[in-house]
Design a protein around this motif. Structure first.
Motif, PDB file in Angstrom:
ATOM      1  N   PHE A 139      -7.202 -24.252   9.167  1.00 37.88           N
ATOM      2  CA  PHE A 139      -6.123 -23.933   8.231  1.00 37.88           C
ATOM      3  C   PHE A 139      -5.302 -22.721   8.676  1.00 37.88           C
ATOM      4  O   PHE A 139      -4.225 -22.468   8.137  1.00 37.88           O
ATOM      5  N   LEU A 140      -5.828 -21.979   9.644  1.00 38.73           N
ATOM      6  CA  LEU A 140      -5.102 -20.836  10.175  1.00 38.73           C
ATOM      7  C   LEU A 140      -3.775 -21.265  10.790  1.00 38.73           C
ATOM      8  O   LEU A 140      -2.807 -20.510  10.790  1.00 38.73           O
ATOM      9  N   ALA A 141      -3.736 -22.489  11.309  1.00 37.67           N
ATOM     10  CA  ALA A 141      -2.495 -23.011  11.898  1.00 37.67           C
ATOM     11  C   ALA A 141      -1.352 -22.968  10.890  1.00 37.67           C
ATOM     12  O   ALA A 141      -0.204 -22.640  11.240  1.00 37.67           O
ATOM     13  N   PHE A 142      -1.639 -23.286   9.627  1.00 37.39           N
ATOM     14  CA  PHE A 142      -0.606 -23.266   8.584  1.00 37.39           C
ATOM     15  C   PHE A 142      -0.136 -21.845   8.309  1.00 37.39           C
ATOM     16  O   PHE A 142       1.036 -21.622   8.011  1.00 37.39           O
ATOM     17  N   LEU A 143      -1.052 -20.898   8.413  1.00 34.52           N
ATOM     18  CA  LEU A 143      -0.762 -19.525   7.998  1.00 34.52           C
ATOM     19  C   LEU A 143       0.012 -18.736   9.044  1.00 34.52           C
ATOM     20  O   LEU A 143       0.885 -17.936   8.695  1.00 34.52           O
ATOM     21  N   ILE A 144      -0.292 -18.944  10.331  1.00 33.63           N
ATOM     22  CA  ILE A 144       0.255 -18.054  11.357  1.00 33.63           C
ATOM     23  C   ILE A 144       1.234 -18.708  12.327  1.00 33.63           C
ATOM     24  O   ILE A 144       1.856 -18.012  13.125  1.00 33.63           O
ATOM     25  N   SER A 145       1.395 -20.023  12.263  1.00 32.97           N
ATOM     26  CA  SER A 145       2.157 -20.708  13.317  1.00 32.97           C
ATOM     27  C   SER A 145       3.586 -21.089  12.943  1.00 32.97           C
ATOM     28  O   SER A 145       4.356 -21.489  13.808  1.00 32.97           O
ATOM     29  N   ARG A 191      -6.166 -13.744  17.298  1.00 33.74           N
ATOM     30  CA  ARG A 191      -5.177 -14.777  17.660  1.00 33.74           C
ATOM     31  C   ARG A 191      -3.799 -14.152  17.885  1.00 33.74           C
ATOM     32  O   ARG A 191      -3.099 -14.472  18.843  1.00 33.74           O
ATOM     33  N   VAL A 192      -3.398 -13.258  16.973  1.00 34.92           N
ATOM     34  CA  VAL A 192      -2.081 -12.617  17.075  1.00 34.92           C
ATOM     35  C   VAL A 192      -2.043 -11.655  18.264  1.00 34.92           C
ATOM     36  O   VAL A 192      -1.036 -11.553  18.972  1.00 34.92           O
ATOM     37  N   TYR A 193      -3.159 -10.950  18.518  1.00 33.96           N
ATOM     38  CA  TYR A 193      -3.241 -10.046  19.672  1.00 33.96           C
ATOM     39  C   TYR A 193      -3.108 -10.811  20.980  1.00 33.96           C
ATOM     40  O   TYR A 193      -2.349 -10.407  21.878  1.00 33.96           O
ATOM     41  N   PHE A 300      -8.474 -24.449  16.266  1.00 30.30           N
ATOM     42  CA  PHE A 300      -9.854 -24.889  16.082  1.00 30.30           C
ATOM     43  C   PHE A 300     -10.706 -24.551  17.305  1.00 30.30           C
ATOM     44  O   PHE A 300     -11.851 -24.108  17.181  1.00 30.30           O
ATOM     45  N   LYS A 301     -10.116 -24.733  18.498  1.00 30.95           N
ATOM     46  CA  LYS A 301     -10.824 -24.374  19.728  1.00 30.95           C
ATOM     47  C   LYS A 301     -11.144 -22.880  19.744  1.00 30.95           C
ATOM     48  O   LYS A 301     -12.275 -22.469  20.054  1.00 30.95           O
ATOM     49  N   ASP A 302     -10.152 -22.050  19.393  1.00 35.19           N
ATOM     50  CA  ASP A 302     -10.377 -20.603  19.326  1.00 35.19           C
ATOM     51  C   ASP A 302     -11.461 -20.265  18.303  1.00 35.19           C
ATOM     52  O   ASP A 302     -12.310 -19.392  18.533  1.00 35.19           O
ATOM     53  N   GLY A 303     -11.425 -20.967  17.174  1.00 37.98           N
ATOM     54  CA  GLY A 303     -12.404 -20.724  16.130  1.00 37.98           C
ATOM     55  C   GLY A 303     -13.820 -21.076  16.566  1.00 37.98           C
ATOM     56  O   GLY A 303     -14.767 -20.340  16.273  1.00 37.98           O
TER      57      GLY A 303
END
Length: 436
Positions: A139-145, A191-193, A300-303
């Protein structure tokens, strides 16, 4: 002409739907509490709770597989050869495999099977973190991308930059930690870094200054210390003290001396056109962003990589910290360094509070456990310190070390010491004012 107008309108609608629609889903998943079966929490926590209940005992075996994968991965990737630190952590990860095997089979020495040792680490921390990080990464994809970070960054840069010396977008990390967990906050930060939008110093500030335990865990601390009748006072004062301390620590070493170069910077703008600039910047990102499916796969891979890196470290480093706290005088000795602070304020239980605060380096919950029978001044102070010191060896420190943020154990211990001392300096007089 009509066709071009239709195409243009459709294109604009597509971009707007990405910025506000997809980002809105991310906001809902991470930040909007909902009630399901009598339990109120954010949707991400509800999903994790449902999955944990569905899998039952399978969650333990899932965690065991992730821990084993985390110990094998550095060998396959040859990552362990790159530095002495990586070699040490490879050994610690395999120690984590052994510890997890003992936890899941309930075997080994009896003292390791007490409720505050392996069962606590494995059942309360490892399984929860092992589920929330990979599910949260989807769900991080929705938040940061899709432009939300960029828009929020411009709107809040006039607050975040002068006070905490971080970009405006770091407000997302701070909120994600308090309503979700430090693991989600660190996942966002890393991820942002890696994408070049945070400098090393900014990422370190966020990781050590904002990525505290969630508000839901603060409730557990408050219940243990019998502070629930003062819940609103406790919550908001702890939040305020945590962020005040961060504003101080960013201005002193080791954080102040770290590299502050970043590949991408938020555009500055005049206050008059800040909202329009924020929307424009967000739409530019939304237009250029990769398809949702691809973004989900990348995150998801990063997670997953973060999950397998964190879990064995939590088991090994966390267990070592808990053993030191319970069976050695180490944290009692460290507590003497803090003793002058509560002594200067003339409070009862000064020595006990000092030692309990020191034990927080091993596990943030220990100060609450050790001070649950103290007077209200010491209990309230311990409750604040447990949260505002942020760093502890049973979970958050291994999480930070598993990211690419350039922080090592000595730096993290120094930052913890400074934060704990400042927490006592601020929490004790606040408690005296409130309860005397």
């Amino acid at each position: 002409m009509m066709n071009q107008l239709i195409k243009s309108n459709l294109s604009q609608f597509f971009i707007w739907s990405r910025l506000f629609g997809l980002s809105g889903i991310g906001i809902f998943i991470f930040f909007i509490p909902i009630t399901v079966a009598g339990k109120q929490s954010i949707p991400l926590d509800q999903i994790v709770g449902w999955l944990k209940a569905t899998l039952g005992t399978g969650t333990a075996w899932y965690a065991m597989i992730m821990i084993l994968a985390g110990a094998i991965y550095p060998i396959i990737s040859n990552e362990w050869r790159s530095s002495l630190t990586n070699k040490i952590f490879l050994l610690l990860k395999w120690l984590g495999v052994v510890a997890a095997a003992l936890a899941i089979t309930k075997s080994g020495p009896t003292f390791l099977q007490t409720p505050d040792m392996l069962p606590f680490l494995f059942n309360k921390l490892v399984i929860s973190v092992g589920l929330i990080v990979p599910i949260g990464s989807v769900f991080l994809a929705f938040l940061i991308s899709y432009g939300l970070l960029e828009s929020i960054g411009i709107l809040l840069q006039k607050i975040m930059q002068p006070i905490w010396r971080t970009p405006g977008r770091s407000a997302i990390d701070a909120v994600a930690s308090f309503v979700g967990s430090y693991s989600i906050g660190l996942l966002i930060t890393n991820r942002v870094y890696l994408s070049g939008h945070y400098s090393a110093r900014e990422a370190a500030i966020i990781a050590t200054g904002f990525s505290t335990v969630s508000a839901t865990f603060m409730i557990i601390v408050a219940k243990t210390l019998n502070l629930m009748e003062f819940w609103n006072l406790y919550f908001w004062i702890t939040l305020l003290i945590t962020f005040i301390i961060t504003a101080i620590t960013v201005r002193i070493p080791p954080l102040s001396t770290m590299n502050n170069d970043a590949k991408f910077r938020e555009p500055n703008c005049n206050s008059g056109n800040r909202l329009s600039k924020a929307i424009e910047s967000g739409m530019e990102v939304a237009e250029k962003a990769q398809p949702l499916g691809k973004s989900i796969l990348v995150n998801f891979k990063d997670g997953l990589l973060m999950t397998i890196s964190i879990l064995p470290s939590i088991m090994s480093v966390g267990l070592i910290g808990l053993l030191l706290a319970k069976y050695t005088p180490l944290f009692n000795w460290i507590g003497y360094f803090f003793y002058p602070i509560p002594w200067a304020f003339g409070i009862d239980n000064a020595m006990e509070l000092s030692k309990a605060s020191a034990s927080g380096l091993a596990e943030m919950f220990l100060p609450a456990l050790l001070m649950k029978d103290a007077d209200i001044i010491a209990r309230f102070s311990a409750g604040v310190v447990a949260i505002s010191s942020i760093l502890f060896f049973s979970a958050s420190i291994p999480c930070i070390l598993s990211t690419k943020i350039p922080l090592n154990v000595p730096k993290l211990v120094i930052i913890w010491f400074i934060r704990t001392a400042l927490s006592l300096v601020l929490a004790i007089p606040t408690a005296l004012f409130l309860f005397n």
